[in-house]
Design an enzyme around this catalytic site. Sequence first.
Site, PDB file in Angstrom:
ATOM      1  N   ALA A  39      13.167  68.425  63.323  1.00  0.00           N
ATOM      2  CA  ALA A  39      13.625  67.423  64.375  1.00  0.00           C
ATOM      3  C   ALA A  39      13.781  66.628  62.603  1.00  0.00           C
ATOM      4  O   ALA A  39      14.556  65.484  62.504  1.00  0.00           O
ATOM      5  CB  ALA A  39      12.048  67.224  64.665  1.00  0.00           C
ATOM      6  N   ASP A  45      -5.591  67.665  57.337  1.00  0.00           N
ATOM      7  CA  ASP A  45      -6.546  66.685  56.905  1.00  0.00           C
ATOM      8  C   ASP A  45      -6.409  67.004  54.768  1.00  0.00           C
ATOM      9  O   ASP A  45      -6.098  65.710  54.454  1.00  0.00           O
ATOM     10  CB  ASP A  45      -8.589  66.654  57.033  1.00  0.00           C
ATOM     11  N   SER A  82      -4.293  68.459  53.927  1.00  0.00           N
ATOM     12  CA  SER A  82      -2.678  68.435  53.183  1.00  0.00           C
ATOM     13  C   SER A  82      -2.320  67.315  52.494  1.00  0.00           C
ATOM     14  O   SER A  82      -1.969  66.849  52.131  1.00  0.00           O
ATOM     15  CB  SER A  82      -1.393  69.125  54.218  1.00  0.00           C
ATOM     16  N   ILE A  93      -4.304  73.075  65.088  1.00  0.00           N
ATOM     17  CA  ILE A  93      -5.032  72.893  66.389  1.00  0.00           C
ATOM     18  C   ILE A  93      -5.758  71.851  66.355  1.00  0.00           C
ATOM     19  O   ILE A  93      -6.772  72.281  68.105  1.00  0.00           O
ATOM     20  CB  ILE A  93      -4.933  74.591  66.126  1.00  0.00           C
ATOM     21  N   ASP A  94      -7.116  71.231  65.537  1.00  0.00           N
ATOM     22  CA  ASP A  94      -8.152  70.894  65.605  1.00  0.00           C
ATOM     23  C   ASP A  94      -8.215  69.116  66.309  1.00  0.00           C
ATOM     24  O   ASP A  94      -8.994  69.243  66.910  1.00  0.00           O
ATOM     25  CB  ASP A  94      -8.621  70.922  64.529  1.00  0.00           C
TER      26      ASP A  94
HETATM   27  P1  ADP Z   1      -4.753  71.180  56.130  1.00  0.00           P
HETATM   28  O1  ADP Z   1      -3.850  70.935  55.819  1.00  0.00           O
HETATM   29  O2  ADP Z   1      -5.063  72.486  57.367  1.00  0.00           O
HETATM   30  O3  ADP Z   1      -6.920  70.779  55.925  1.00  0.00           O
HETATM   31  P2  ADP Z   1      -6.420  73.120  53.869  1.00  0.00           P
HETATM   32  O4  ADP Z   1      -7.679  72.165  54.070  1.00  0.00           O
HETATM   33  O5  ADP Z   1      -6.176  74.507  52.918  1.00  0.00           O
HETATM   34  O6  ADP Z   1      -5.683  72.424  55.217  1.00  0.00           O
HETATM   35  O7  ADP Z   1      -5.610  71.946  52.546  1.00  0.00           O
HETATM   36  C1  ADP Z   1      -4.525  72.844  52.257  1.00  0.00           C
HETATM   37  C2  ADP Z   1      -3.253  72.379  50.936  1.00  0.00           C
HETATM   38  O8  ADP Z   1      -4.087  70.837  50.812  1.00  0.00           O
HETATM   39  C3  ADP Z   1      -4.799  73.073  49.415  1.00  0.00           C
HETATM   40  O9  ADP Z   1      -4.088  73.975  49.973  1.00  0.00           O
HETATM   41  C4  ADP Z   1      -4.405  72.179  48.753  1.00  0.00           C
HETATM   42  O10 ADP Z   1      -3.251  72.996  47.814  1.00  0.00           O
HETATM   43  C5  ADP Z   1      -3.694  70.901  48.870  1.00  0.00           C
HETATM   44  N1  ADP Z   1      -5.207  69.952  49.183  1.00  0.00           N
HETATM   45  C6  ADP Z   1      -6.387  70.134  49.998  1.00  0.00           C
HETATM   46  N2  ADP Z   1      -6.989  68.937  50.194  1.00  0.00           N
HETATM   47  C7  ADP Z   1      -7.075  68.499  48.820  1.00  0.00           C
HETATM   48  C8  ADP Z   1      -7.308  67.556  47.958  1.00  0.00           C
HETATM   49  N3  ADP Z   1      -8.512  66.720  48.055  1.00  0.00           N
HETATM   50  N4  ADP Z   1      -6.808  66.847  46.506  1.00  0.00           N
HETATM   51  C9  ADP Z   1      -5.475  68.001  46.335  1.00  0.00           C
HETATM   52  N5  ADP Z   1      -4.579  68.302  46.966  1.00  0.00           N
HETATM   53  C10 ADP Z   1      -5.249  69.097  48.580  1.00  0.00           C
END
Ligand code: ADP
Length: 321
Positions: A24, A105, A107, A129-130
């Site tokens: 989209a 969160d 990302s 999915i959470d």
């Molecule tokens: P999700 O987005 O599903 O919560 P993650 O927590 O693993 O998955 O985050 C995905 C990616 O986002 C990480 O591998 C990292 O590259 C980036 N990221 C996550 N937390 C932070 C942070 N506090 N600061 C900068 N980049 C972050």
Amino acid sequence: MITGAIAVMTSGGDSPGMNAAARAVVRTALYEGVKVFGIYNGYKGMLEDDIHELTSRSVSDLIQRGGTFLGTARCMEFKTVEGRRKGLDNLEKHGIEGLVIIGGDGSLTGGSMLSKEGGIPIVGLPGTIDNDVWGTDYTIGCDTAANTAVDAINKLRDTASAHRRIMIVEVMGHTSGWLAMTSGIASGAEYIIVPEVKYNIDEICEDIVESYAHGRRYTIIVVAEGACSGVGLKNVVQEKTKIDTRVSILGHIQRGGSPTLEDRIKASMLGERAALALISGVNDVVFGFDEGKVVSINLFDSVNNKKPLDPELVRLASVLV
Ligand code: ADP
């Protein structure tokens, strides 16, 4: 106002419906006469310059597919200022003026840092999915995952009943009990154990023993992985009840599969809104849903707050389960 190019990426844990959202974004931007780049494999791809221009055809035959055609990854280097600088330089090289990030969160937190440090406009879409992103009562993929869990629990109930077993079903959710709570309520589980609510295993076991004495043929316990490990719980329950207890860990099947109607439609609506907003000059927002309507949430508020488990679900479970 953006007239040149935007980019779209998926990041973190994949979820069904990410493809519909990215599709989209791409088609809306092209409709508005703005170029779109796909950043492959999340922040890892941003740092490695795995960035390619997309066409309308690039997103054909995708809306029904789970996973994400853009790929996703976790990237430690992006957590450093130098890593993010490298990413910003790559975006600039392609003339990318704004970015749609679809992810959880973590990302979205990464996106908020790109915005703060590089000034690049960011629009986030909650993809996990959470269903644990603050400010929205829906995240892309949560409906498909909950339906997958319900389907599995239905099947496990049949076999548990045949053998008069206790069946423990471990579902995903490290810190969020949404998936366990909704799939447990919807499948008529006898007990639901989530990280957000205290539970007493002795009371649960006594209750189960009494119900079997009165003729019960099966017990389903749905547990979120963050509350207790399914295997650990099985050992305790088997020991305390002396009733044959089995565990089923649903694992990654919860992430896969063709997205449901709800995930396809909502992801498409969010993708369109994200692209339109970004192009028209909006930044630092996350689009989500509140009571069935698309809403915009401040990106920094979203990543700095923790979404609680819906108290209405907890209340409903206390009555029905
Ligand atoms: P999700 O987005 O599903 O919560 P993650 O927590 O693993 O998955 O985050 C995905 C990616 O986002 C990480 O591998 C990292 O590259 C980036 N990221 C996550 N937390 C932070 C942070 N506090 N600061 C900068 N980049 C972050």
